[in-house]
Structures are given as C-alpha cells and as structure tokens.
Design an enzyme around this catalytic site. Structure first.
Site, mmCIF file in Angstrom:
data_model
loop_
_atom_site.group_PDB
_atom_site.id
_atom_site.type_symbol
_atom_site.label_atom_id
_atom_site.label_comp_id
_atom_site.label_asym_id
_atom_site.label_seq_id
_atom_site.Cartn_x
_atom_site.Cartn_y
_atom_site.Cartn_z
ATOM 1 N N HIS A 124 44.161 81.643 20.598
ATOM 2 C CA HIS A 124 44.842 80.753 19.646
ATOM 3 C C HIS A 124 45.592 81.569 18.591
ATOM 4 C CE1 HIS A 124 44.497 77.605 16.244
ATOM 5 N NE2 HIS A 124 45.441 77.204 17.059
ATOM 6 N N GLU A 142 48.441 81.521 23.087
ATOM 7 C CA GLU A 142 49.053 80.338 22.442
ATOM 8 C C GLU A 142 49.787 80.777 21.188
ATOM 9 O OE1 GLU A 142 49.188 76.707 19.770
ATOM 10 O OE2 GLU A 142 48.316 78.666 19.351
ATOM 11 N N ASP A 166 53.078 79.285 18.132
ATOM 12 C CA ASP A 166 53.839 78.163 17.569
ATOM 13 C C ASP A 166 55.255 78.639 17.269
ATOM 14 O OD1 ASP A 166 51.340 76.435 16.997
ATOM 15 O OD2 ASP A 166 50.910 78.327 15.970
ATOM 16 N N HIS A 182 53.219 79.402 12.414
ATOM 17 C CA HIS A 182 52.592 78.085 12.530
ATOM 18 C C HIS A 182 53.211 77.047 11.606
ATOM 19 C CE1 HIS A 182 49.572 74.938 11.774
ATOM 20 N NE2 HIS A 182 49.267 75.108 13.048
ATOM 21 N N GLU A 213 53.799 76.253 21.679
ATOM 22 C CA GLU A 213 53.762 74.961 20.989
ATOM 23 C C GLU A 213 55.007 74.812 20.117
ATOM 24 O OE1 GLU A 213 50.488 73.949 18.327
ATOM 25 O OE2 GLU A 213 51.636 72.194 17.677
HETATM 26 O O1 G3P Z 1 46.916 74.621 20.964
HETATM 27 C C1 G3P Z 1 46.367 73.750 20.101
HETATM 28 C C2 G3P Z 1 46.486 74.049 18.663
HETATM 29 O O2 G3P Z 1 47.226 75.204 18.475
HETATM 30 C C3 G3P Z 1 47.086 72.913 17.915
HETATM 31 O O3 G3P Z 1 46.881 72.970 16.570
HETATM 32 O O4 G3P Z 1 47.478 73.387 14.250
HETATM 33 O O5 G3P Z 1 46.561 75.229 15.583
HETATM 34 O O6 G3P Z 1 48.860 74.431 15.999
HETATM 35 P P1 G3P Z 1 47.468 74.065 15.569
HETATM 36 CA CA CA Z 2 49.398 75.741 17.874
#
Ligand code: G3P
Ligand code: CA
Length: 248
Positions: free
Chosen positions: A12, A39, A41, A54, A113
């Site tokens: 993450h 993962e 963003d 993020h 994401e």
């Molecule tokens: O992949 C799921 C997670 O990343 C979603 O929440 O806020 O960490 O982007 P967040």
């Molecule tokens: Ca995320």
C-alpha cells in the site's frame, strides 16, 4: 506478465509503514519485502503530468503546500516527499508515474488508483493510457478508483486493461453492477469481505482484493476465505503469512 488469478501481495503506497508513502524508496522496499503488486495514487498537475501522491494537496506528505492541480511538475519537484518516517529518507521527490514504471514494469504488477482534485480530472485517462502504452504495461496493471466515471472511460477506451471499483461501504447490487460495467475486480474495505461475496464474485470471474489490512490475524482470515489480494502497509508481515500458509 498477465495479472492472473494468483494471490496478490499488495504494498500500500509502497511499504508505507517502513518508508515515506508513494515514494520510489517505498516502492522498492515493498518489492524487496516480497510484494507482487504495488499500489499507488495518481493526480494530474497543472501542466498535465501524472504524479504519484495520495492527497490532492501537498502539505501532509511533502515540505510544500498548495493543490497538485494548481502547480506544475517542476514546482512540485522542489519539495521533499521523504518526510515523516526517518531522516535517512529526506530528499525523495514526488515521483511521476513513469518513474515508478521504470522500477515495476515487467517485474511486479501495479495497482494505479486514480484520485480526484477539486473535481475528477477531465483529461487524466488519456494521459494515463499513453503512459501505460509507452511501457507496454497493459497486462500488468489494474486501475482502481472510488470514481466510477474513470472506470467507465477506461472501459470505453481500452477494454483490455483491468479495472476495479474501490468502495468503503456496502454497495447494494455491486455484483450486478460489476458485470454490467465490465469491471474485472472489486476492491472493498477489508471488513466488507465475506464468504458470500467471494463465492459470488468468483462465480462471475471477478477478483476481490481487500484493503488496508495491517493485522496478522486479519491477513490469515482473509487468505483462508479465498481473498485474491491483500493491500497492506506491512508487506513484510503479509509475506511471512503467505509463506507460512504455503501460498507463495
Ligand atoms: O487500495 C486501497 C486504498 O489505497 C484506498 O484508500 O485512501 O489509501 O487511497 P487510500
Ligand atoms: Ca490508494
């Protein structure tokens, strides 16, 4: 490398318990700890570049402030994104998506994401697809978002790239919606995962990847239930669980 039905050990924002989130050092650390998928963003800068961060503003994770969409890439790169964990990480910059692909491409899978700024970014999908094609990475990427419109646009532009809906509360009729929309995956908050969801999703050919799971007992339960992937701040702990359960 095609994302298969294998279990995905997902780092993450990289390995955010161990390194500043969404930085190159965090992604490398996740890979070193055994992540099979990273993962991250993405947001769009004022000059149309995809940056890996993020929040839609800079203050929490960098030494700067202001909104990503109001700034150019060069302006954002003046700030330090290596804050918050240990002084050794200072000097990390907000990465571009291309820089991350230099590390992950043809090596580990990527979960991108797509975030929003003040509103969803109208031109982000075209830019994202250009970069994915540039790295010949269509088969090793799953694109996720809480924003359904992004997923729909990707499906219209390129139905061969995997997309998955992120959600944090139960969504009535989500399996029907997934089939109708052509999503290949569901990415629920981990407390929403149960045997019924997994059975039905698997019967329909959908993958279910849970977030964000940081406690070892939860990792064990979710794996035993048959969850297809777990997103964690601790790829090292998840790796030990996966090894112990013999699924790696
Ligand atoms: O992949 C799921 C997670 O990343 C979603 O929440 O806020 O960490 O982007 P967040
Ligand atoms: Ca995320």
């Amino acid at each position: 490398m095609r994302i298969s039905k294998r279990f995905e050990l997902i780092g993450h924002r990289g390995a955010m318990a161990h390194a500043p989130e969404n930085t190159l050092v965090s992604f490398q650390r996740a890979i070193d700890m055994g992540a099979t998928m990273v993962e991250l963003d993405v947001h769009l800068t004022r000059d149309g570049e995809l940056v890996v961060i993020h929040d839609h503003e800079l203050a929490r994770t960098t030494t700067g402030s202001g909104l990503v969409e109001d700034m150019t890439l060069a302006e954002i790169r003046r700030f330090d994104a290596g804050i918050g964990i240990h002084a050794d990480f200072r000097g990390q910059k907000v990465p571009t998506l291309q820089e991350v692909l230099e590390i992950t491409s043809h090596h580990v899978a990527l979960n991108i994401e797509i975030k929003a700024g003040r509103q969803t970014y109208p031109k982000i999908i075209d830019k994202l697809l250009d970069i994915i094609y540039q790295y010949d990475a269509r088969n090793e990427i799953v694109i996720s978002s809480f924003h359904r419109a992004y997923l729909r646009e990707i499906r219209q532009e390129d139905a061969g790239i995997e997309v998955a809906l992120l959600y944090s509360e139960a969504v009535p009729g989500i399996l029907d919606e997934a089939i109708q929309e052509g999503w290949q995956g569901l990415h629920p908050w981990y407390k929403l995962v149960d045997r019924e969801l997994l059975n039905e999703a698997h019967r329909l050919g959908l993958s279910v990847r849970a977030w964000t799971v940081n406690q070892l007992p939860d990792m064990v339960s979710l794996i035993r239930l048959g969850t297809d992937g777990i997103c964690t701040n601790f790829p090292d702990i998840l790796k030990s669980v996966v090894t112990e359960l013999g699924i790696d």
